[in-house]
Design a protein around this motif. Structure first.
Motif, mmCIF file in Angstrom:
data_model
loop_
_atom_site.group_PDB
_atom_site.id
_atom_site.type_symbol
_atom_site.label_atom_id
_atom_site.label_comp_id
_atom_site.label_asym_id
_atom_site.label_seq_id
_atom_site.Cartn_x
_atom_site.Cartn_y
_atom_site.Cartn_z
ATOM 1 N N GLY A 111 0.671 -1.329 -0.199
ATOM 2 C CA GLY A 111 0.015 -0.053 -0.023
ATOM 3 C C GLY A 111 0.967 1.330 0.103
ATOM 4 O O GLY A 111 2.147 1.295 -0.190
ATOM 5 N N GLY A 112 0.335 2.533 -0.059
ATOM 6 C CA GLY A 112 1.003 3.815 -0.204
ATOM 7 C C GLY A 112 1.254 4.115 1.250
ATOM 8 O O GLY A 112 1.066 3.431 2.125
ATOM 9 N N ILE A 113 1.938 5.489 1.491
ATOM 10 C CA ILE A 113 2.531 6.058 2.664
ATOM 11 C C ILE A 113 1.385 5.815 3.617
ATOM 12 O O ILE A 113 1.497 5.487 4.859
ATOM 13 N N GLY A 114 0.170 6.236 3.594
ATOM 14 C CA GLY A 114 -1.066 6.226 4.462
ATOM 15 C C GLY A 114 -1.241 4.990 5.152
ATOM 16 O O GLY A 114 -1.364 4.624 6.467
ATOM 17 N N ALA A 115 -1.458 3.882 4.371
ATOM 18 C CA ALA A 115 -1.648 2.528 4.616
ATOM 19 C C ALA A 115 -0.672 1.990 5.400
ATOM 20 O O ALA A 115 -0.732 1.271 6.421
ATOM 21 N N ASN A 116 0.658 2.195 4.855
ATOM 22 C CA ASN A 116 1.986 1.691 5.599
ATOM 23 C C ASN A 116 1.847 2.084 7.054
ATOM 24 O O ASN A 116 2.142 1.400 8.022
ATOM 25 N N ASP A 117 1.677 3.327 7.218
ATOM 26 C CA ASP A 117 1.736 4.120 8.418
ATOM 27 C C ASP A 117 0.678 3.548 9.464
ATOM 28 O O ASP A 117 0.946 3.316 10.602
ATOM 29 N N LYS A 118 -0.429 3.414 8.989
ATOM 30 C CA LYS A 118 -1.611 3.354 9.686
ATOM 31 C C LYS A 118 -1.756 1.745 10.192
ATOM 32 O O LYS A 118 -2.001 1.485 11.033
ATOM 33 N N TYR A 119 -1.392 0.991 9.100
ATOM 34 C CA TYR A 119 -1.752 -0.681 9.429
ATOM 35 C C TYR A 119 -0.422 -1.396 9.632
ATOM 36 O O TYR A 119 -0.019 -2.265 8.811
ATOM 37 N N ARG A 120 0.439 -0.678 10.529
ATOM 38 C CA ARG A 120 1.884 -1.358 10.535
ATOM 39 C C ARG A 120 1.981 -2.873 10.959
ATOM 40 O O ARG A 120 2.587 -3.500 10.308
ATOM 41 N N ALA A 121 0.869 -3.145 12.010
ATOM 42 C CA ALA A 121 1.053 -4.606 12.577
ATOM 43 C C ALA A 121 0.677 -5.439 11.400
ATOM 44 O O ALA A 121 1.403 -6.332 11.216
ATOM 45 N N GLU A 122 -0.392 -5.139 10.441
ATOM 46 C CA GLU A 122 -0.781 -6.023 9.405
ATOM 47 C C GLU A 122 0.254 -6.146 8.436
ATOM 48 O O GLU A 122 0.600 -7.088 7.771
#
Ligand code: GFB
Length: 311
Positions: free
Chosen positions: A68-79
């Motif tokens: 995913g992009g920067i937003g998803a990488n940042d928000k869903y770190r555990a996944e």
């Protein structure tokens, strides 16, 4: 790799895996093994080992990943961390157990330190701290490439790792929360043009620079390296050229034909200031990218305009 060898493309429904699959089919490879994630959950060790024992592929392209992009990488770190680590550990280990002849692991340019010298040479890995917004994904990818290195060292497995730069092309993700910048901007500018909006919002300051490679070029390089590269050590895959996000926004604005303004939202993260890959190694091996950025984006835009992928 012979035309009748059994080849497993892990992640064939994703942007990268589907491009590799199209490329293999075009070349006439006839025994390609595929499983959707519903058919085979690559995070499940027993299922992956059973599948590999039963199918015994000779070659594996490990293109399955949670991306995913920067937003998803940042928000869903555990996944991002758990899913990628499990997929890699299971597929690489099962490939070793079932006697796979050669495996290619696909990483990402975000494995390099945030403030490394540019362009990024393969040997810069693990020489400094990572960018925080994608540290979880980067550490999982570093684990995957190290795993290939360790299996080569201990078991003489022919497992190679390649590091593509930021990719775009067919089968990209247009979800504005989770996507990368290029599909996000195509979607935003398209919607703004259709709905006669006066401005488009672009995340960050516009100053970061990124290198963009068409996924069909990536697939071409992946096939080339599967056929020609058996050495230890990473190989970067890119174009050797980058542009700022502001330049990218203007280019996409022009391709889409939007006439309003661009507004930067600096409350959103910029991420790594720059990550231009050094492509000397790939150059010396004899591969160069072919698809020019404006042409590549224009083709993607005509392909998706009439599909329901845009917002
Ligand atoms: O493509 P992108 O999400 O990935 O963002 P990264 C690149 C740059 O574009 C950042 C800016 O500076 C963003 O702030 N940007 C501007 C936008 N507008 C937008 C927008 O609408 N959506 C998005 N997504 N970005 C990812 C990593 O980093 O790239 C992954 O998080 C992976 O780990 C991948 O390596 C290739 O290049 O910043």
């Amino acid at each position: 790799m012979d035309k009748t060898d059994k080849i497993y493309v892990a992640g064939h429904r994703g942007m990268v895996g589907s491009a590799i699959l199209r490329r293999l089919e075009r070349e006439g490879y006839s025994k390609i093994i595929l499983r959707t994630s519903d058919e085979l959950d690559l995070r499940n060790q027993n299922k992956v080992q059973d599948f590999m024992e039963e199918e015994k592929p000779a070659y594996v392209f490990l293109a399955a990943a949670h991306v995913g992009g920067i937003g998803a990488n940042d928000k869903y770190r555990a996944e991002f961390f758990y899913n990628n680590l499990m997929i890699e550990a299971n597929v690489i280990h099962a490939s070793y157990l079932s006697g796979v002849k050669k495996l290619m692991f696909l990483g990402s340019s975000c494995i390099y330190p945030k403030m490394a010298n540019q362009p990024l040479k393969e040997e810069y890995i693990l020489t400094g701290p990572l960018e925080t917004t994608n540290e979880a994904y980067a550490i999982a990818k570093i684990a995957g490439l190290k795993m290939c290195e360790y299996y080569r060292h201990q078991y003489a497995s022919n497992f190679i790792s390649v590091m593509p730069t930021n990719l775009y092309g067919s089968n990209d993700n247009y979800d504005l929360e989770k996507s990368h910048v290029l599909p996000a901007l195509l979607s935003k500018f398209h919607t703004a043009r259709i709905e006669n909006k006066s401005k488009v919002e672009v995340w960050g300051t516009g100053a970061p620079k990124r290198e963009f490679l068409h996924v069909d070029d990536l697939a071409d390089a992946a096939l080339f390296l599967m056929q020609n590269y058996d050495e230890p050590g990473l190989v970067n895959i890119g174009t050797g050229k980058d542009i700022s996000i502001m330049e990218l926004a203007n280019l996409i604005k022009d391709i889409v034909g939007f006439e309003g303004d661009i507004e930067f939202d600096s409350s959103k993260p910029d991420g790594t200031p720059r990550k231009l890959l050094d492509v000397d190694k790939l150059d010396r091996l004899g591969w160069h990218s072919k698809i020019e950025l404006r042409q590549g984006i224009s083709e993607v835009y005509s392909e998706i305009q009439n599909m329901k992928v845009l917002a």
